[in-house]
Design an enzyme around this catalytic site. Structure first.
Site, PDB file in Angstrom:
ATOM      1  CE  LYS A 131      -1.770   1.589   4.021  1.00 18.32           C
ATOM      2  NZ  LYS A 131      -1.439   2.986   4.317  1.00 18.32           N
ATOM      3  CG  ASN A 132       2.258   2.683   3.528  1.00 21.07           C
ATOM      4  OD1 ASN A 132       1.108   3.010   3.222  1.00 21.07           O
ATOM      5  ND2 ASN A 132       2.634   2.445   4.762  1.00 21.07           N
ATOM      6  CB  CYS A 172      -4.765  10.648  11.951  1.00 21.99           C
ATOM      7  SG  CYS A 172      -3.242   9.801  12.332  1.00 21.99           S
ATOM      8  NE  ARG A 209       0.932  10.471  10.624  1.00 19.55           N
ATOM      9  CZ  ARG A 209       0.291   9.488   9.990  1.00 19.55           C
ATOM     10  NH1 ARG A 209      -0.826   9.026  10.503  1.00 19.55           N
ATOM     11  NH2 ARG A 209       0.737   9.011   8.840  1.00 19.55           N
ATOM     12  CG  ASP A 215       3.229   1.310   9.615  1.00 22.35           C
ATOM     13  OD1 ASP A 215       3.427   1.583   8.423  1.00 22.35           O
ATOM     14  OD2 ASP A 215       2.938   2.163  10.470  1.00 22.35           O
ATOM     15  NE  ARG A 226      -7.374   4.490   5.397  1.00 19.39           N
ATOM     16  CZ  ARG A 226      -6.847   5.601   5.896  1.00 19.39           C
ATOM     17  NH1 ARG A 226      -7.222   6.060   7.056  1.00 19.39           N
ATOM     18  NH2 ARG A 226      -5.909   6.248   5.231  1.00 19.39           N
TER      19      ARG A 226
END
Ligand code: EPZ
Length: 423
Positions: free
Chosen positions: A22-23, A117, A122, A305, A397
Site C-alpha cells: 500500500k505504502n 489523526c 502528523r 506499523d 484501507r
C-alpha cells in the site's frame, strides 16, 4: 457497520501470498502526474486507500482504469485541476503527497493540509520546508497549502527527521527541477526505493534512495513507464506474527525478506523460528515465547506499523516485555483494548510494559487505526471464545482480502453485517 468475528484457538497452518505494498503504491500512483504519457502499475493492492487516491487523481485530470486484477493504467495527458480538496485529503492523509508532483507538473498546487489523526498530530512542516527549499512560494491559507513556482530549482536540504512522506513529496518535486537536489537525513524505507526505481524508469536521475542522502539531477521531462510495486512488508510481518501468536506454521510465499530484517531478528529473539522458504519466509514456533525489548525506529529499525501486532504477540510471552514507540505520539490505543481482553499492559509514557503469558478472552473491541485493528485481530486469534472487532473499515484501507487469507490458514474469522470489503 461491518464487524470481524473471530473464534480464537486455531494454530494457523499453510501458505499465504501478500499483496502489493500500500505504502509503495500510493506515491507511485501520484508519480503518474509527472508525465503526460501513460503509466502502468502492476501488483497494486485492491484497497480503500487506492480507490481514494484514484478518485483524487481523477479530479486532478489523471484518467485511470484497471486493466487486470492488480494492474492499473493511468494517463495524465492533460491536467484539469491543481487542487486536492479537504473532503478527500481528510479521509486519507497520504493525499498530501500530490503536492510535489503538482508543483513539478503545473508550477502550482493547492492542497488541503491533512490535519492530525488518531495516532498523532502528523504535521507536514517538513514537506513544506522542503518544497520551499526548491524555490516554491508557499503559504498556508484556510487550511490549504498554496504553492507556486515558475520552475523549481534544485537545492541541498536537510530533514529534521527522516519523514517517509516528506522524502517522497520532495523527491517527486525535485525530479523535474532545474539543477541538482540533495536530500540529507532522507527516509530509507523500501517504499522510497521503489518510488525511486519507478521515477528513474521514467527518465529521472535519482541516486542514493535507501540511504540517508538522496541525489537528484533534475530533467526537463519524464516519459511513461510500466512498474511493478514491491510486496507489502507490513502485511508480510503481520502474517508472520499471526503464525507466531497462534503457535502455527505459516509460509509467507512472497515475503520481502530483505525488508524484514528487524522483524525477523525480534521474532527470533522471542523464540520464533523464521527460515527462508523458496522466495519467502516460513515462520513457526517450537517452544515457549520469550519476552523482548523493542523500540520502533525509522527503517531499517523495527517498523512502527508492526508495533501493535508485536504488542499483541508479547502478551503471550513468558515474562515481561518492554515496547517503546518512538515514531508517533499516540500509538498504543490497542493496548487499552488488549487489556479489556485480559492482557497485562501498563503504560509509562511512550513505553508499554507487557507481562505474560496472559490468558486472553474474546471481547467486543474496536480499533482507531489500520495497524491497531490488525493487532486486535491477532489477539482474537489466540483468545478464548469470540472476539468482535468493530470499525473494520480501517482494516480495509490497508489489508486486501484479509479474512479470506486468514481463513485459508485455518482461522475461524467471518465478516458480519454486510458484504465483502468495498475496495
Ligand atoms: C508513512 O507515514 C506511512 N504512510 C505510515 O504508515 C508509517 O507509519 C510512517 O510512514 C512511518 O513509517 C504512508 O507511507 C502512506 P512520517 P508518514 O512522515 O509519511 C513526523 C500505515 O499504517 N513528521 O515518516 O506520514 C511525524 O509526525 C501508515 O500504513 C513531522 O514532524 O510518516 C512522525 O512523528 C500509518 N513533520 C514522524 O515524523 C513532517 O512534515 C514520522 O512520520 C512529517 C512527519
Amino acid at each position: 457497520m461491518q464487524k470481524m468475528v473471530i473464534q480464537g484457538g486455531v494454530a494457523l497452518r499453510g501458505e499465504v501470498a501478500v499483496s502489493g505494498s500500500k505504502n509503495a503504491s500510493l506515491p507511485c500512483l501520484m508519480a503518474s502526474i509527472l508525465t503526460d504519457e501513460p503509466v502502468i502499475l502492476r501488483n497494486v493492492p485492491r484497497l480503500r486507500d487506492i480507490r481514494t487516491t484514484l478518485e483524487l487523481l481523477e479530479r486532478l485530470g489523471v484518467e485511470s482504469r484497471w486493466i487486470g486484477p492488480h494492474e492499473i493504467e493511468l494517463h495524465a495527458a492533460t491536467m484539469r485541476s491543481h487542487e486536492a480538496p479537504y473532503e478527500l485529503v481528510k479521509t486519507m492523509r497520504a493525499s498530501f503527497f500530490v503536492l510535489g508532483p503538482l508543483i513539478a507538473r503545473l508550477g502550482r498546487a493547492r492542497v488541503s493540509t491533512p490535519g492530525g489523526c488518531a495516532i498523532g498530530a502528523r504535521p507536514v512542516n517538513l514537506h513544506i520546508s522542503g518544497i520551499r527549499a526548491l524555490g516554491a512560494r508557499v503559504q498556508l491559507r484556510h487550511g490549504y497549502v498554496e504553492a507556486h513556482a515558475e520552475r523549481l530549482v534544485g537545492a541541498r536540504l536537510w530533514l529534521d527527521n527522516p519523514s517517509v512522506g516528506a522524502t517522497e513529496n520532495i523527491m517527486m518535486a525535485a525530479v523535474r527541477a532545474r539543477g541538482a537536489t540533495v536530500i540529507e537525513n532522507a527516509a530509507r524505507e523500501p517504499e522510497i526505493q521503489d518510488l525511486a526505481r519507478m521515477l528513474n524508469a521514467m527518465g529521472a536521475r535519482v541516486s542514493g534512495a535507501g540511504t540517508h542522502v538522496i541525489h537528484i539531477e533534475g530533467v526537463e521531462r519524464l516519459h511513461g513507464v510500466e512498474h511493478c510495486v514491491i510486496p507489502d512488508r507490513i502485511e508480510a510481518g503481520s502474517f508472520m506474527i499471526a503464525a507466531a501468536i497462534t503457535g502455527g506454521d505459516v509460509t509467507v510465499s512472497n515475503a520481502p525478506a530483505g525488508h524484514l530484517d528487524a522483524v525477523t531478528t525480534k521474532l527470533r529473539e522471542a523464540g520464533i523460528v523464521v527460515e527462508p522458504a523458496g522466495e519467502g519466509l516460513r515462520v513457526h514456533r517450537n517452544g515457549p515465547l520469550r519476552p523482548v525489548e523493542l523500540r520502533t525506529l525509522p527503517y531499517p529499525g523495527f517498523p512502527t506499523d508492526l508495533q501493535a501486532q508485536m504488542t499483541a504477540l508479547l502478551t503471550q510471552a513468558e515474562g515481561t516485555s518492554v515496547i517503546t514507540e518512538t515514531i508517533f505520539e499516540n500509538r498504543f490505543m490497542h493496548a487499552l483494548e488488549l487489556v479489556r481482553m485480559g492482557a497485562d499492559i501498563v503504560m509509562k509514557g511512550p513505553t508499554a510494559i507487557v507481562r505474560g503469558p496472559a490468558r486472553l478472552s474474546g471481547a467486543p473491541v474496536m480499533a482507531t487505526d489500520l495497524r491497531a485493528s490488525m493487532g486486535l485481530i491477532l489477539a482474537g486469534l489466540v483468545a478464548e471464545n469470540t472476539t468482535e472487532l468493530d470499525r473494520i473499515y480501517h482494516l480495509d484501507r490497508g489489508y486486501e482480502s484479509l479474512d479470506e487469507k486468514l481463513r485459508k490458514l485455518g482461522a475461524r474469522i467471518e465478516r458480519s453485517g454486510g458484504g465483502a470489503a468495498a475496495a
